[in-house]
Design a protein around this motif. Structure first.
Motif, PDB file in Angstrom:
ATOM      1  N   LYS A  67       7.228   1.041   6.075  1.00  0.00           N
ATOM      2  CA  LYS A  67       6.843   2.275   6.359  1.00  0.00           C
ATOM      3  C   LYS A  67       5.433   2.585   5.933  1.00  0.00           C
ATOM      4  O   LYS A  67       4.571   3.170   6.455  1.00  0.00           O
ATOM      5  N   ARG A  68       5.563   2.444   4.415  1.00  0.00           N
ATOM      6  CA  ARG A  68       4.113   2.409   3.866  1.00  0.00           C
ATOM      7  C   ARG A  68       4.130   1.776   2.380  1.00  0.00           C
ATOM      8  O   ARG A  68       5.322   1.463   1.872  1.00  0.00           O
ATOM      9  N   MET A  69       3.069   1.375   1.893  1.00  0.00           N
ATOM     10  CA  MET A  69       2.802   0.933   0.754  1.00  0.00           C
ATOM     11  C   MET A  69       1.905   1.569  -0.148  1.00  0.00           C
ATOM     12  O   MET A  69       0.814   1.752   0.346  1.00  0.00           O
ATOM     13  N   GLU A  70       2.152   2.027  -1.284  1.00  0.00           N
ATOM     14  CA  GLU A  70       1.394   3.020  -2.027  1.00  0.00           C
ATOM     15  C   GLU A  70       1.036   2.292  -3.472  1.00  0.00           C
ATOM     16  O   GLU A  70       1.899   1.899  -4.141  1.00  0.00           O
ATOM     17  N   GLY A  71      -0.168   2.396  -3.755  1.00  0.00           N
ATOM     18  CA  GLY A  71      -0.657   2.059  -5.248  1.00  0.00           C
ATOM     19  C   GLY A  71      -0.937   0.525  -5.609  1.00  0.00           C
ATOM     20  O   GLY A  71      -1.211  -0.105  -6.235  1.00  0.00           O
ATOM     21  N   PHE A  72      -1.362  -0.032  -4.025  1.00  0.00           N
ATOM     22  CA  PHE A  72      -1.585  -1.313  -4.282  1.00  0.00           C
ATOM     23  C   PHE A  72      -2.910  -1.721  -4.936  1.00  0.00           C
ATOM     24  O   PHE A  72      -3.229  -2.831  -5.589  1.00  0.00           O
ATOM     25  N   GLU A  73      -3.986  -0.790  -4.463  1.00  0.00           N
ATOM     26  CA  GLU A  73      -5.270  -1.143  -5.241  1.00  0.00           C
ATOM     27  C   GLU A  73      -5.163  -1.179  -6.742  1.00  0.00           C
ATOM     28  O   GLU A  73      -5.797  -2.077  -7.349  1.00  0.00           O
ATOM     29  N   GLN A  74      -4.638  -0.197  -7.316  1.00  0.00           N
ATOM     30  CA  GLN A  74      -4.542   0.008  -8.737  1.00  0.00           C
ATOM     31  C   GLN A  74      -3.373  -1.140  -9.254  1.00  0.00           C
ATOM     32  O   GLN A  74      -3.631  -1.634 -10.579  1.00  0.00           O
ATOM     33  N   ALA A  75      -2.404  -1.295  -8.682  1.00  0.00           N
ATOM     34  CA  ALA A  75      -1.486  -2.488  -8.955  1.00  0.00           C
ATOM     35  C   ALA A  75      -0.880  -2.226 -10.233  1.00  0.00           C
ATOM     36  O   ALA A  75      -0.480  -2.985 -11.062  1.00  0.00           O
ATOM     37  N   ARG A  76      -0.794  -0.995 -10.587  1.00  0.00           N
ATOM     38  CA  ARG A  76       0.154  -0.481 -11.599  1.00  0.00           C
ATOM     39  C   ARG A  76       1.550  -0.063 -11.629  1.00  0.00           C
ATOM     40  O   ARG A  76       2.428  -0.348 -12.256  1.00  0.00           O
ATOM     41  N   TRP A  77       1.738   0.328 -10.201  1.00  0.00           N
ATOM     42  CA  TRP A  77       3.032   0.590  -9.652  1.00  0.00           C
ATOM     43  C   TRP A  77       3.014   0.672  -8.343  1.00  0.00           C
ATOM     44  O   TRP A  77       2.437   1.854  -7.911  1.00  0.00           O
ATOM     45  N   VAL A  89       7.443  -2.041  -7.654  1.00  0.00           N
ATOM     46  CA  VAL A  89       6.925  -3.272  -8.359  1.00  0.00           C
ATOM     47  C   VAL A  89       6.006  -2.736  -9.160  1.00  0.00           C
ATOM     48  O   VAL A  89       5.054  -2.052  -9.051  1.00  0.00           O
ATOM     49  N   PHE A  90       6.395  -2.542 -10.696  1.00  0.00           N
ATOM     50  CA  PHE A  90       5.594  -2.475 -11.654  1.00  0.00           C
ATOM     51  C   PHE A  90       4.873  -3.354 -12.339  1.00  0.00           C
ATOM     52  O   PHE A  90       5.222  -4.579 -12.405  1.00  0.00           O
ATOM     53  N   HIS A  91       3.657  -2.910 -13.096  1.00  0.00           N
ATOM     54  CA  HIS A  91       2.898  -3.660 -13.983  1.00  0.00           C
ATOM     55  C   HIS A  91       4.026  -3.347 -15.207  1.00  0.00           C
ATOM     56  O   HIS A  91       4.623  -2.329 -15.484  1.00  0.00           O
ATOM     57  N   LYS A  92       3.880  -4.410 -16.036  1.00  0.00           N
ATOM     58  CA  LYS A  92       5.290  -4.281 -17.200  1.00  0.00           C
ATOM     59  C   LYS A  92       5.179  -3.033 -18.065  1.00  0.00           C
ATOM     60  O   LYS A  92       5.923  -2.500 -18.292  1.00  0.00           O
ATOM     61  N   GLU A  93       3.710  -2.695 -18.313  1.00  0.00           N
ATOM     62  CA  GLU A  93       3.746  -1.428 -19.228  1.00  0.00           C
ATOM     63  C   GLU A  93       4.141  -0.484 -18.641  1.00  0.00           C
ATOM     64  O   GLU A  93       4.600   0.481 -19.091  1.00  0.00           O
ATOM     65  N   GLU A  94       3.869  -0.019 -17.454  1.00  0.00           N
ATOM     66  CA  GLU A  94       4.264   1.017 -16.564  1.00  0.00           C
ATOM     67  C   GLU A  94       5.717   1.293 -16.506  1.00  0.00           C
ATOM     68  O   GLU A  94       6.425   2.370 -16.608  1.00  0.00           O
ATOM     69  N   ARG A  95       6.558  -0.040 -16.147  1.00  0.00           N
ATOM     70  CA  ARG A  95       7.866  -0.197 -16.063  1.00  0.00           C
ATOM     71  C   ARG A  95       8.436   0.259 -17.190  1.00  0.00           C
ATOM     72  O   ARG A  95       9.400   1.245 -17.506  1.00  0.00           O
ATOM     73  N   ASN A  96       8.060  -0.063 -18.327  1.00  0.00           N
ATOM     74  CA  ASN A  96       8.610   0.413 -19.840  1.00  0.00           C
ATOM     75  C   ASN A  96       8.242   1.964 -19.920  1.00  0.00           C
ATOM     76  O   ASN A  96       9.018   2.597 -20.474  1.00  0.00           O
ATOM     77  N   TYR A  97       7.165   2.377 -19.465  1.00  0.00           N
ATOM     78  CA  TYR A  97       6.817   3.841 -19.481  1.00  0.00           C
ATOM     79  C   TYR A  97       7.672   4.671 -18.750  1.00  0.00           C
ATOM     80  O   TYR A  97       8.250   5.724 -19.200  1.00  0.00           O
ATOM     81  N   TYR A  98       7.980   4.284 -17.369  1.00  0.00           N
ATOM     82  CA  TYR A  98       8.627   5.218 -16.685  1.00  0.00           C
ATOM     83  C   TYR A  98      10.166   5.040 -16.693  1.00  0.00           C
ATOM     84  O   TYR A  98      10.814   5.864 -16.306  1.00  0.00           O
ATOM     85  N   ASN A  99      10.510   3.872 -16.965  1.00  0.00           N
ATOM     86  CA  ASN A  99      12.029   3.669 -17.167  1.00  0.00           C
ATOM     87  C   ASN A  99      13.000   3.976 -16.069  1.00  0.00           C
ATOM     88  O   ASN A  99      13.774   4.841 -16.560  1.00  0.00           O
TER      89      ASN A  99
END
Length: 118
Positions: A67-77, A89-99
């Motif tokens: 349906k949609r894909m968001e955040g692809f350009e920044q590729a952090r989340w 799909v997180f960057h490792k740092e963002e995954r730890n932050y948002y948990n």
């Protein structure tokens, strides 16, 4: 195809691109947003994009509408919305932050077939 079967295909797509710590949460009893969340992370922006692109490609192969894909350009989340299934799909740092696993701690983890491959 049932949603839980699609979740398994998504997990394999993530694993194919070496995503780390892939989990699936059964959200049916805890949220109206989606039936399942698939959460994983990559170690750099290029890998995060590659994982998200692989999910989309596998869904296209199965004639399942993303349906949609968001955040692809920044590729952090990158959020990949497949209707009843939402992939984070997180960057490792963002995954730890948002948990999200802790945030949705009441959700049951769905066993993934990729865990059997070892």
């Amino acid at each position: 195809m049932e949603s839980n079967e699609i979740v398994q295909k998504i997990a394999v797509a993530c694993d194919d691109k070496r995503a780390e710590d892939i989990i699936a949460l059964d959200m049916k009893d805890v949220s109206l947003v989606a039936d399942y969340f698939v959460i994983c992370h990559g170690n750099n922006e290029r890998q995060v994009q590659s994982i998200a692109r692989e999910i989309k490609d596998k869904m296209d192969e199965m004639d399942i509408d993303v349906k949609r894909m968001e955040g692809f350009e920044q590729a952090r989340w990158i959020l990949v919305d497949i209707g009843d299934i939402v992939c984070h799909v997180f960057h490792k740092e963002e995954r730890n932050y948002y948990n999200l696993e802790r945030l949705w701690g009441d959700a049951e983890k769905l066993p993934l077939e990729i865990e059997l491959k070892g």
